[in-house]
Scaffold this active site. Structure first.
Site, PDB file in Angstrom:
ATOM      1  N   TRP A 297       0.834  -1.212   0.000  1.00  0.00           N
ATOM      2  CA  TRP A 297       0.000   0.000   0.000  1.00  0.00           C
ATOM      3  C   TRP A 297       0.863   1.254   0.000  1.00  0.00           C
ATOM      4  O   TRP A 297       1.936   1.278   0.588  1.00  0.00           O
ATOM      5  CB  TRP A 297      -0.909   0.013   1.232  1.00  0.00           C
ATOM      6  CG  TRP A 297      -1.829  -1.157   1.304  1.00  0.00           C
ATOM      7  CD1 TRP A 297      -1.731  -2.220   2.143  1.00  0.00           C
ATOM      8  CD2 TRP A 297      -2.970  -1.410   0.473  1.00  0.00           C
ATOM      9  NE1 TRP A 297      -2.746  -3.115   1.901  1.00  0.00           N
ATOM     10  CE2 TRP A 297      -3.519  -2.648   0.873  1.00  0.00           C
ATOM     11  CE3 TRP A 297      -3.576  -0.714  -0.572  1.00  0.00           C
ATOM     12  CZ2 TRP A 297      -4.647  -3.199   0.268  1.00  0.00           C
ATOM     13  CZ3 TRP A 297      -4.704  -1.266  -1.168  1.00  0.00           C
ATOM     14  CH2 TRP A 297      -5.218  -2.489  -0.746  1.00  0.00           C
ATOM     15  N   ASN A 332     -25.132   3.518  -2.377  1.00  0.00           N
ATOM     16  CA  ASN A 332     -24.329   2.284  -2.428  1.00  0.00           C
ATOM     17  C   ASN A 332     -23.448   2.197  -3.667  1.00  0.00           C
ATOM     18  O   ASN A 332     -22.267   1.839  -3.578  1.00  0.00           O
ATOM     19  CB  ASN A 332     -25.259   1.065  -2.364  1.00  0.00           C
ATOM     20  CG  ASN A 332     -24.478  -0.231  -2.408  1.00  0.00           C
ATOM     21  OD1 ASN A 332     -23.636  -0.485  -1.550  1.00  0.00           O
ATOM     22  ND2 ASN A 332     -24.709  -1.047  -3.428  1.00  0.00           N
ATOM     23  N   TRP A 350      -7.493  -0.122   2.389  1.00  0.00           N
ATOM     24  CA  TRP A 350      -8.943  -0.038   2.610  1.00  0.00           C
ATOM     25  C   TRP A 350      -9.300   0.401   4.022  1.00  0.00           C
ATOM     26  O   TRP A 350     -10.350   0.984   4.272  1.00  0.00           O
ATOM     27  CB  TRP A 350      -9.643  -1.363   2.267  1.00  0.00           C
ATOM     28  CG  TRP A 350      -9.183  -2.594   3.001  1.00  0.00           C
ATOM     29  CD1 TRP A 350      -8.270  -3.503   2.567  1.00  0.00           C
ATOM     30  CD2 TRP A 350      -9.621  -3.064   4.296  1.00  0.00           C
ATOM     31  NE1 TRP A 350      -8.101  -4.509   3.498  1.00  0.00           N
ATOM     32  CE2 TRP A 350      -8.926  -4.271   4.560  1.00  0.00           C
ATOM     33  CE3 TRP A 350     -10.525  -2.599   5.244  1.00  0.00           C
ATOM     34  CZ2 TRP A 350      -9.106  -5.001   5.752  1.00  0.00           C
ATOM     35  CZ3 TRP A 350     -10.709  -3.328   6.416  1.00  0.00           C
ATOM     36  CH2 TRP A 350     -10.004  -4.509   6.666  1.00  0.00           C
ATOM     37  N   TRP A 373     -15.948  -2.686   2.754  1.00  0.00           N
ATOM     38  CA  TRP A 373     -14.593  -2.297   2.333  1.00  0.00           C
ATOM     39  C   TRP A 373     -13.781  -3.499   1.872  1.00  0.00           C
ATOM     40  O   TRP A 373     -13.058  -3.433   0.880  1.00  0.00           O
ATOM     41  CB  TRP A 373     -13.880  -1.531   3.454  1.00  0.00           C
ATOM     42  CG  TRP A 373     -14.292  -0.087   3.414  1.00  0.00           C
ATOM     43  CD1 TRP A 373     -15.238   0.520   4.177  1.00  0.00           C
ATOM     44  CD2 TRP A 373     -13.828   0.904   2.480  1.00  0.00           C
ATOM     45  NE1 TRP A 373     -15.396   1.826   3.795  1.00  0.00           N
ATOM     46  CE2 TRP A 373     -14.539   2.092   2.764  1.00  0.00           C
ATOM     47  CE3 TRP A 373     -12.900   0.914   1.452  1.00  0.00           C
ATOM     48  CZ2 TRP A 373     -14.336   3.271   2.040  1.00  0.00           C
ATOM     49  CZ3 TRP A 373     -12.703   2.091   0.729  1.00  0.00           C
ATOM     50  CH2 TRP A 373     -13.414   3.249   1.029  1.00  0.00           C
TER      51      TRP A 373
HETATM   52  C1  LIG Z   1     -17.345   0.492   1.117  1.00  0.00           C
HETATM   53  C2  LIG Z   1     -18.729   0.265   1.666  1.00  0.00           C
HETATM   54  C3  LIG Z   1     -19.017   0.622   2.982  1.00  0.00           C
HETATM   55  C4  LIG Z   1     -20.298   0.417   3.511  1.00  0.00           C
HETATM   56  N1  LIG Z   1     -20.551   0.789   4.809  1.00  0.00           N
HETATM   57  C5  LIG Z   1     -21.781   0.581   5.333  1.00  0.00           C
HETATM   58  C6  LIG Z   1     -22.068   0.954   6.676  1.00  0.00           C
HETATM   59  O1  LIG Z   1     -21.215   1.415   7.434  1.00  0.00           O
HETATM   60  N2  LIG Z   1     -23.341   0.771   7.132  1.00  0.00           N
HETATM   61  C7  LIG Z   1     -24.325   0.229   6.346  1.00  0.00           C
HETATM   62  O2  LIG Z   1     -25.458   0.076   6.813  1.00  0.00           O
HETATM   63  N3  LIG Z   1     -24.058  -0.169   5.082  1.00  0.00           N
HETATM   64  C8  LIG Z   1     -22.834   0.000   4.547  1.00  0.00           C
HETATM   65  N4  LIG Z   1     -22.582  -0.380   3.256  1.00  0.00           N
HETATM   66  C9  LIG Z   1     -23.618  -1.122   2.504  1.00  0.00           C
HETATM   67  C10 LIG Z   1     -24.592  -0.259   1.663  1.00  0.00           C
HETATM   68  O3  LIG Z   1     -23.880   0.669   0.890  1.00  0.00           O
HETATM   69  C11 LIG Z   1     -25.606   0.480   2.519  1.00  0.00           C
HETATM   70  O4  LIG Z   1     -26.227  -0.420   3.426  1.00  0.00           O
HETATM   71  C12 LIG Z   1     -26.713   1.114   1.677  1.00  0.00           C
HETATM   72  O5  LIG Z   1     -26.158   1.987   0.736  1.00  0.00           O
HETATM   73  C13 LIG Z   1     -27.657   1.864   2.598  1.00  0.00           C
HETATM   74  O6  LIG Z   1     -28.593   2.565   1.862  1.00  0.00           O
HETATM   75  P1  LIG Z   1     -30.126   2.159   1.839  1.00  0.00           P
HETATM   76  O7  LIG Z   1     -30.633   1.948   3.210  1.00  0.00           O
HETATM   77  O8  LIG Z   1     -30.809   3.167   0.992  1.00  0.00           O
HETATM   78  O9  LIG Z   1     -30.057   0.756   1.082  1.00  0.00           O
HETATM   79  P2  LIG Z   1     -31.209  -0.081   0.385  1.00  0.00           P
HETATM   80  O10 LIG Z   1     -30.760  -0.354  -1.002  1.00  0.00           O
HETATM   81  O11 LIG Z   1     -32.523   0.526   0.556  1.00  0.00           O
HETATM   82  O12 LIG Z   1     -31.115  -1.471   1.170  1.00  0.00           O
HETATM   83  C14 LIG Z   1     -31.908  -1.763   2.327  1.00  0.00           C
HETATM   84  C15 LIG Z   1     -31.008  -2.231   3.442  1.00  0.00           C
HETATM   85  O13 LIG Z   1     -30.305  -3.411   3.053  1.00  0.00           O
HETATM   86  C16 LIG Z   1     -28.997  -3.416   3.629  1.00  0.00           C
HETATM   87  N5  LIG Z   1     -27.999  -3.381   2.555  1.00  0.00           N
HETATM   88  C17 LIG Z   1     -28.125  -2.881   1.316  1.00  0.00           C
HETATM   89  N6  LIG Z   1     -26.985  -3.062   0.615  1.00  0.00           N
HETATM   90  C18 LIG Z   1     -26.119  -3.693   1.435  1.00  0.00           C
HETATM   91  C19 LIG Z   1     -24.775  -4.155   1.296  1.00  0.00           C
HETATM   92  N7  LIG Z   1     -24.099  -4.029   0.165  1.00  0.00           N
HETATM   93  N8  LIG Z   1     -24.187  -4.738   2.375  1.00  0.00           N
HETATM   94  C20 LIG Z   1     -24.859  -4.906   3.535  1.00  0.00           C
HETATM   95  N9  LIG Z   1     -26.139  -4.480   3.715  1.00  0.00           N
HETATM   96  C21 LIG Z   1     -26.755  -3.886   2.691  1.00  0.00           C
HETATM   97  C22 LIG Z   1     -28.879  -2.143   4.457  1.00  0.00           C
HETATM   98  O14 LIG Z   1     -29.197  -2.441   5.784  1.00  0.00           O
HETATM   99  C23 LIG Z   1     -29.921  -1.242   3.815  1.00  0.00           C
HETATM  100  O15 LIG Z   1     -30.402  -0.249   4.680  1.00  0.00           O
HETATM  101  C24 LIG Z   1     -21.306  -0.180   2.699  1.00  0.00           C
HETATM  102  C25 LIG Z   1     -21.002  -0.539   1.381  1.00  0.00           C
HETATM  103  C26 LIG Z   1     -19.739  -0.315   0.868  1.00  0.00           C
HETATM  104  C27 LIG Z   1     -19.444  -0.706  -0.558  1.00  0.00           C
END
Ligand SMILES: Cc1cc2nc3c(=O)[nH]c(=O)nc-3n(C[C@H](O)[C@H](O)[C@H](O)COP(=O)(O)OP(=O)(O)OC[C@H]3O[C@@H](n4cnc5c(N)ncnc54)[C@H](O)[C@@H]3O)c2cc1C
Length: 464
Positions: A297, A332, A350, A373
């Protein structure tokens, strides 16, 4: 009988198994803010703002009967049970590894004093310890975990109705929400008020709006950051203002279709992250795939700061990082793009991204953040392959084709014609002048060349 309900990440009254259990007797609702030394993941700044407002909302729902404390939960609970003659303590389980350890110790010390203790599942659809492969090992790949382990297993429990007219006990010597000093004096927090209403009722309202206006566009719409066909329920889920069971039940009442299936699957990803963290507790701090330990890194503070402040010269990256700063949220698709850029173009670890998100996201969640991440880095379980390097320009053209999202968060580019919006440095001087942009002055030069940095990353990854 007097039962103490210890609120943690279950800041709601509806579908709260431990609270409903306690409310069959006189209930003593307690919240303890723990910032004691040795806490491995102290709550981030944005989350503190949310917590402040969430506690205020919960206290109102409890008609003021929420007793608040600050300090070590073990010390405080032991004092409270003695002072207030409590017979039983209940809570909903948290699955972060350090909390599991902490809860075990607390359970033991309360039982030694003759206090009954019971914990419940308020935050996961499937218990991580119940979902195992035939051989008894945990799954490491999402699809078999979700399809075989979860969907073919025992269905999630039914939601539990809100308790009517519980009998409360309250400690008049406890702290006020303000006494917890969760709010900083930073003006950036103030902006969150424009974007969010915190609390259980707001979560319910958001769910209704999502189902009514966005769910029928979810499958494809969820990838377009300007459209916001997503629920934005993540902070509410993190703080437990709504439970995944409520979402599961609500969505399953709708005739199944592509969109409902896709949304339920995203809840499945949430389960998977928590499951991974439960079975692999070093997920937030160590590469899941050990070969990534050898990655060289680069430690470039200038690049890291440009990324954090949305000054990289790549409009979609800058829009995403500024969305995070201004709203405490990031879409997301954009989380994946800015993550890939940090790791695979700037070659920054990361963990630096994970830390920044932890501090700035209102939905900062140990399981989802670390799994997210590691997924982007390629070092996680069932992660994106290391050679998948998002090109921010191509991604922007595909997912923000009219540049609406970019112009919203990078307003200095709003006069730029769409042909140059994704690569402003390529615009002829006359066009830039007309759009009142001076590259290097009003908007930065790109901090890295995408092609060369990509080649470098691919070379490093190929040597692992
Ligand atoms: C680098 C990175 C970091 C992230 N950090 C977090 C974080 O700290 N907290 C967090 O809640 N989510 C995190 N996520 C996952 C995801 O991006 C978010 O949950 C999502 O964008 C939340 O928006 P929403 O409630 O509108 O999602 P929606 O699309 O409406 O989804 C509904 C629910 O499903 C769950 N969900 C959706 N996508 C994911 C996913 N890829 N992984 C796990 N759960 C998911 C969440 O609880 C979300 O609220 C991360 C993703 C990435 C790529």
């Amino acid at each position: 009988m007097k039962i103490l309900h210890w609120f943690r990440q279950d800041l709601r009254l509806h579908d709260n198994p431990a609270f409903s259990h306690a409310a069959e007797h006189t209930i003593f609702p307690v919240y303890i803010f723990d910032e004691t030394e040795g806490h491995p993941f102290p709550i981030g700044s944005a989350s503190k703002w949310w917590l402040h407002h969430s506690l205020k909302s919960l206290k109102d729902s409890l008609l003021g009967n929420l007793s608040l404390y600050r300090g070590s939960p073990q010390d405080i609970l032991l004092k409270l049970v003695e002072k207030h003659k409590i017979q039983k303590v209940v809570w909903n389980r948290c699955y972060d590894p350090w909390r599991i350890q902490q809860d075990k110790v607390i359970k033991l010390s309360l039982r030694e004093k003759g206090i009954e203790v019971e914990s419940f599942n308020g935050s996961l659809l499937w218990e991580p310890f119940d979902v195992l492969k035939k051989e008894g090992n945990p799954y490491q790949v999402f699809t078999p975990f979700y399809q075989n382990g979860c969907l073919k297993g025992r269905p999630p429990r039914k939601t539990i109705a809100t308790v009517t007219n519980p009998i409360f006990y309250h400690d008049t010597n406890s702290l006020s929400v303000e006494n917890l000093s969760l709010l900083s004096k930073q003006p950036w927090e103030e902006k969150f008020h424009h974007h969010w209403t915190v609390g259980e009722q707001a979560a319910q309202k958001r769910l209704e709006v999502f189902v009514e206006d966005h769910l029928s566009f979810y499958k494809n719409g969820r990838d377009f950051p300007a459209q916001y066909h997503v629920s934005k329920l993540s902070p509410y889920l993190h703080f437990g203002e709504i439970s995944p069971h409520q979402l599961w039940e609500e969505i399953n009442q709708i005739e199944p279709n592509l969109h409902t299936e896709c949304f339920l699957k995203e809840l499945g990803w949430r389960e998977f992250s928590h499951y991974l963290l439960y079975h692999f507790p070093t997920l937030p701090s160590q590469n899941f795939q050990k070969k990534f330990d050898a990655f060289p890194w680069e430690n470039n503070e200038t690049f890291l700061n440009a990324w954090k402040s949305g000054e990289t010269g790549y409009p979609i990256i800058d829009a995403g990082m500024r969305e995070l700063w201004q709203t405490g949220y990031m879409h997301n698709r954009i989380r994946m793009i800015v993550g890939s850029f940090l790791i695979k173009n700037l070659l920054i670890h990361w963990k630096k991204g994970e830390q920044w998100f932890w501090d700035c996201l209102l939905d900062a969640d140990l399981a989802n953040n670390s799994a997210g991440w590691q997924w982007v880095a390629g070092s996680g379980a069932d992660a994106a392959p290391y050679f998948r390097i998002f090109n921010p320009t191509t991604q922007a053209k595909k997912f923000d084709p009219e540049g609406i999202y970019i112009k919203k968060f990078v307003p200095e580019l709003k006069e730029l014609p769409i042909a140059y919006l994704f690569e402003p440095w390529k615009a002829p001087l006359s066009i830039l002048e007309k759009a009142k942009i001076i590259i290097g002055k009003t908007y930065p030069h790109p901090i890295v060349d995408l092609g060369t940095s990509r080649q470098k990353a691919l070379f490093y990854f190929s040597t692992l």
